[in-house]
Design a protein around this motif. Structure first.
Motif, PDB file in Angstrom:
ATOM      1  N   ALA A  95       0.823  -1.226   0.000  1.00  0.00           N
ATOM      2  CA  ALA A  95       0.000   0.000   0.000  1.00  0.00           C
ATOM      3  C   ALA A  95       0.845   1.259   0.000  1.00  0.00           C
ATOM      4  N   THR A  96       2.059   1.163   0.504  1.00  0.00           N
ATOM      5  CA  THR A  96       2.885   2.370   0.651  1.00  0.00           C
ATOM      6  C   THR A  96       4.037   2.436  -0.341  1.00  0.00           C
ATOM      7  N   SER A  97       4.234   1.410  -1.150  1.00  0.00           N
ATOM      8  CA  SER A  97       5.330   1.432  -2.123  1.00  0.00           C
ATOM      9  C   SER A  97       4.851   0.834  -3.444  1.00  0.00           C
ATOM     10  N   GLN A  98       4.754   1.684  -4.476  1.00  0.00           N
ATOM     11  CA  GLN A  98       4.345   1.172  -5.794  1.00  0.00           C
ATOM     12  C   GLN A  98       5.384   0.191  -6.334  1.00  0.00           C
ATOM     13  N   GLN A  99       6.645   0.422  -5.967  1.00  0.00           N
ATOM     14  CA  GLN A  99       7.710  -0.494  -6.420  1.00  0.00           C
ATOM     15  C   GLN A  99       7.499  -1.892  -5.852  1.00  0.00           C
ATOM     16  N   VAL A 100       7.132  -1.966  -4.563  1.00  0.00           N
ATOM     17  CA  VAL A 100       6.876  -3.268  -3.954  1.00  0.00           C
ATOM     18  C   VAL A 100       5.661  -3.921  -4.611  1.00  0.00           C
ATOM     19  N   MET A 101       4.583  -3.142  -4.812  1.00  0.00           N
ATOM     20  CA  MET A 101       3.378  -3.694  -5.447  1.00  0.00           C
ATOM     21  C   MET A 101       3.706  -4.209  -6.852  1.00  0.00           C
ATOM     22  N   ASP A 102       4.468  -3.439  -7.632  1.00  0.00           N
ATOM     23  CA  ASP A 102       4.819  -3.867  -8.995  1.00  0.00           C
ATOM     24  C   ASP A 102       5.616  -5.163  -8.974  1.00  0.00           C
ATOM     25  N   VAL A 104       5.654  -7.509  -6.568  1.00  0.00           N
ATOM     26  CA  VAL A 104       4.784  -8.606  -6.128  1.00  0.00           C
ATOM     27  C   VAL A 104       3.887  -9.067  -7.286  1.00  0.00           C
ATOM     28  N   GLN A 105       3.338  -8.111  -8.024  1.00  0.00           N
ATOM     29  CA  GLN A 105       2.455  -8.472  -9.140  1.00  0.00           C
ATOM     30  C   GLN A 105       3.227  -9.137 -10.281  1.00  0.00           C
ATOM     31  N   ASP A 106       4.437  -8.672 -10.553  1.00  0.00           N
ATOM     32  CA  ASP A 106       5.257  -9.302 -11.603  1.00  0.00           C
ATOM     33  C   ASP A 106       5.582 -10.743 -11.233  1.00  0.00           C
ATOM     34  N   LEU A 107       5.942 -10.966  -9.960  1.00  0.00           N
ATOM     35  CA  LEU A 107       6.264 -12.333  -9.507  1.00  0.00           C
ATOM     36  C   LEU A 107       5.037 -13.234  -9.631  1.00  0.00           C
ATOM     37  N   ALA A 108       3.859 -12.704  -9.285  1.00  0.00           N
ATOM     38  CA  ALA A 108       2.633 -13.501  -9.372  1.00  0.00           C
ATOM     39  C   ALA A 108       2.333 -13.897 -10.817  1.00  0.00           C
ATOM     40  N   ARG A 109       2.500 -12.968 -11.731  1.00  0.00           N
ATOM     41  CA  ARG A 109       2.226 -13.282 -13.151  1.00  0.00           C
ATOM     42  C   ARG A 109       3.209 -14.325 -13.664  1.00  0.00           C
ATOM     43  N   LYS A 110       4.472 -14.201 -13.303  1.00  0.00           N
ATOM     44  CA  LYS A 110       5.473 -15.180 -13.756  1.00  0.00           C
ATOM     45  C   LYS A 110       5.198 -16.563 -13.188  1.00  0.00           C
ATOM     46  N   ALA A 111       4.637 -16.613 -11.953  1.00  0.00           N
ATOM     47  CA  ALA A 111       4.348 -17.905 -11.309  1.00  0.00           C
ATOM     48  C   ALA A 111       2.941 -18.401 -11.637  1.00  0.00           C
ATOM     49  N   ASP A 112       2.210 -17.631 -12.461  1.00  0.00           N
ATOM     50  CA  ASP A 112       0.811 -17.957 -12.780  1.00  0.00           C
ATOM     51  C   ASP A 112      -0.031 -18.062 -11.507  1.00  0.00           C
ATOM     52  N   ASP A 113       0.239 -17.176 -10.555  1.00  0.00           N
ATOM     53  CA  ASP A 113      -0.508 -17.103  -9.299  1.00  0.00           C
ATOM     54  C   ASP A 113      -1.535 -15.968  -9.380  1.00  0.00           C
ATOM     55  N   PRO A 114      -2.533 -15.963  -8.458  1.00  0.00           N
ATOM     56  CA  PRO A 114      -3.449 -14.821  -8.392  1.00  0.00           C
ATOM     57  C   PRO A 114      -2.663 -13.539  -8.120  1.00  0.00           C
ATOM     58  N   VAL A 115      -3.091 -12.445  -8.730  1.00  0.00           N
ATOM     59  CA  VAL A 115      -2.376 -11.171  -8.600  1.00  0.00           C
ATOM     60  C   VAL A 115      -3.036 -10.320  -7.520  1.00  0.00           C
ATOM     61  N   TYR A 116      -2.262  -9.922  -6.536  1.00  0.00           N
ATOM     62  CA  TYR A 116      -2.780  -9.110  -5.431  1.00  0.00           C
ATOM     63  C   TYR A 116      -2.948  -7.663  -5.892  1.00  0.00           C
ATOM     64  N   THR A 117      -4.135  -7.089  -5.627  1.00  0.00           N
ATOM     65  CA  THR A 117      -4.397  -5.713  -6.047  1.00  0.00           C
ATOM     66  C   THR A 117      -4.604  -4.765  -4.870  1.00  0.00           C
ATOM     67  N   GLY A 118      -4.444  -5.271  -3.649  1.00  0.00           N
ATOM     68  CA  GLY A 118      -4.472  -4.376  -2.497  1.00  0.00           C
ATOM     69  C   GLY A 118      -5.840  -4.183  -1.879  1.00  0.00           C
ATOM     70  N   ASP A 119      -6.771  -5.070  -2.130  1.00  0.00           N
ATOM     71  CA  ASP A 119      -8.131  -4.860  -1.647  1.00  0.00           C
ATOM     72  C   ASP A 119      -8.543  -5.880  -0.578  1.00  0.00           C
ATOM     73  N   VAL A 120      -7.583  -6.400   0.164  1.00  0.00           N
ATOM     74  CA  VAL A 120      -7.868  -7.391   1.213  1.00  0.00           C
ATOM     75  C   VAL A 120      -7.296  -6.889   2.531  1.00  0.00           C
ATOM     76  N   ARG A 121      -8.019  -7.122   3.616  1.00  0.00           N
ATOM     77  CA  ARG A 121      -7.508  -6.771   4.944  1.00  0.00           C
ATOM     78  C   ARG A 121      -7.313  -8.058   5.741  1.00  0.00           C
ATOM     79  N   THR A 122      -6.422  -7.983   6.709  1.00  0.00           N
ATOM     80  CA  THR A 122      -6.159  -9.109   7.601  1.00  0.00           C
ATOM     81  C   THR A 122      -6.636  -8.760   9.002  1.00  0.00           C
ATOM     82  N   LEU A 123      -7.307  -9.711   9.633  1.00  0.00           N
ATOM     83  CA  LEU A 123      -7.709  -9.558  11.035  1.00  0.00           C
ATOM     84  C   LEU A 123      -7.134 -10.704  11.849  1.00  0.00           C
ATOM     85  N   HIS A 124      -6.667 -10.389  13.041  1.00  0.00           N
ATOM     86  CA  HIS A 124      -6.369 -11.457  13.995  1.00  0.00           C
ATOM     87  C   HIS A 124      -7.702 -12.004  14.502  1.00  0.00           C
ATOM     88  N   LEU A 125      -7.696 -13.258  14.961  1.00  0.00           N
ATOM     89  CA  LEU A 125      -8.920 -13.846  15.498  1.00  0.00           C
ATOM     90  C   LEU A 125      -9.529 -12.974  16.597  1.00  0.00           C
TER      91      LEU A 125
END
Length: 303
Positions: A95-102, A104-125
Motif C-alpha cells: 500500500a505504501t510502495s508502488q515499487q513493492v506492489m509492482d 509482487v504483481q510481476d512475480l505472481a504473473r510469472k508464477a501464474d498465481d493470483p495477482v494481489y491488487t491491495g483490496d484485502v484486509r487481515t484480522l487477527h482472530l
C-alpha cells in the motif's frame, strides 16, 4: 455477519493443533462463518526474510490474493501472531510502495498465481471476535462462567509491533491499543474471568531463539511465568501457537535444567472461551496441552 477466509498457517497444522481445533469449534458455536483459505502457502515465518525480504512479502501477498481473486472474500482471519504480522506487513508494504506492489504483481504473473491488487484486509482472530460480537455478544452466548479464574493475558510481541503496520490500532475508544492491548482481557472478562494486572503482556517469549539459544528463551519465558504468578494469576491465556509452545516447553525446561518450578497454567484464549460456551475440554484440545490445567479447572468449577 461477513464470512472470512481462515488462514491457519503452518503452526496450527502442527504443534498448534489444539489452537486450530478450539478455534474451529469456537467459531461454529458462536455462529460465525469462515472458509479455509484455498491452496495457501507459508507466510514466510521469521526465516524467509533472511533469504530476501521481498520473498516474504510475496508469499503473504499471494495468500491475500487467493482470498479475493479465487474466493471472493475481502478479509483474511489469522489466529497466529506470526502469520497475522506478516500478512499485515505485506498489506502495508504494497500500500505504501508502488515499487513493492509492482514487484509482487510481476512475480505472481510469472508464477501464474493470483495477482494481489491491495483490496484485502487481515484480522487477527481476537479482532474478528471483537468486530463481530464484542464482550456483549460473548456474554449473551455463555452457558457457563469461568468463575473468576484469575488470568494473565499474554499477547506477545508481534501482535502490536512494529506500530506502523497496524494503522487501525490506537484510534481511540473501541480500537485495540498497541501499548496496552485489551481485546483478550475484554472477551475473557465477559466470560467470567478476572484479569490480573500483567506488566509483561507484550514482552517477547524468545520464540525466535529457542533452537539457537535455548537458555535465553528459557530465561525470557521464566520472566513471563514468574511475573504472572507475582500478579496473582492462575492461568496465562495465549493467542499465538509459537508463544504458547514456548511457554509450555520452557516451563518444563526451567524445572528440569535449572530447578526453577512455576505453577501457572497455560491455555489458549479460544479454549477458555470455548469452556464458557459449554464446549467439552476434549473437543477444545485441553488434554493435548503440555500444561495440565484439568485439576485447576475442576477446582474452580469451570468443568
Amino acid at each position: 455477519m461477513a464470512k472470512v477466509a481462515y488462514y491457519p498457517g503452518c503452526a496450527l497444522e502442527g504443534s498448534g493443533g489444539p489452537y486450530d481445533r478450539s478455534t474451529r469449534h469456537l467459531v461454529k458455536a458462536l455462529g460465525l462463518e469462515m472458509e479455509n483459505l484455498r491452496d495457501y502457502n507459508c507466510c514466510g515465518a521469521m526465516e524467509v526474510k533472511n533469504v530476501h525480504p521481498m520473498l516474504q512479502t510475496y508469499l503473504s501477498a499471494r495468500n491475500l490474493a487467493i482470498a479475493s481473486e479465487q474466493m471472493g472474500l475481502d478479509t483474511v482471519m489469522a489466529p497466529c501472531n506470526g502469520c497475522y504480522h506478516n500478512l499485515k506487513k505485506a498489506e502495508f508494504e504494497t500500500a505504501t510502495s508502488q515499487q513493492v506492489m509492482d514487484t509482487v504483481q510481476d512475480l505472481a504473473r510469472k508464477a501464474d498465481d493470483p495477482v494481489y491488487t491491495g483490496d484485502v484486509r487481515t484480522l487477527h482472530l481476537l479482532e474478528w471476535l471483537m468486530e463481530e460480537l464484542g464482550p456483549d455478544g460473548i456474554k449473551q452466548r455463555m452457558t457457563r462462567s469461568l468463575n473468576g479464574i484469575r488470568i494473565a493475558n499474554y499477547y506477545g510481541c508481534m501482535y502490536t509491533r512494529p506500530r506502523q503496520i497496524f494503522p487501525e490500532k490506537d484510534q481511540g475508544p473501541g480500537s485495540e491499543s498497541s501499548y496496552q492491548p485489551h481485546f483478550m482481557d475484554d472477551l475473557l472478562a465477559a466470560a467470567g474471568a478476572v484479569n490480573v494486572e500483567y506488566p509483561l503482556k507484550t514482552a517477547c517469549c524468545g520464540g525466535a531463539h529457542t533452537l539457537s539459544d535455548s537458555d535465553t528463551s528459557t530465561q525470557l519465558v521464566l520472566n513471563l511465568l514468574q511475573s504472572a504468578e507475582d500478579s496473582g494469576a492462575e492461568v496465562i491465556a495465549t493467542e499465538c501457537p509459537t508463544c504458547h509452545s514456548g511457554l509450555e516447553m520452557h516451563q518444563v525446561r526451567a524445572e528440569t535444567e535449572f530447578g526453577i518450578r512455576t505453577g501457572v497454567k497455560v491455555l489458549y484464549f479460544t479454549q477458555l472461551l470455548g469452556l464458557a460456551l459449554g464446549l467439552s475440554p476434549r473437543k477444545l484440545g485441553i488434554h493435548e496441552n503440555v500444561s495440565d490445567s484439568i485439576g485447576l479447572l475442576k477446582e474452580k468449577g469451570v468443568i
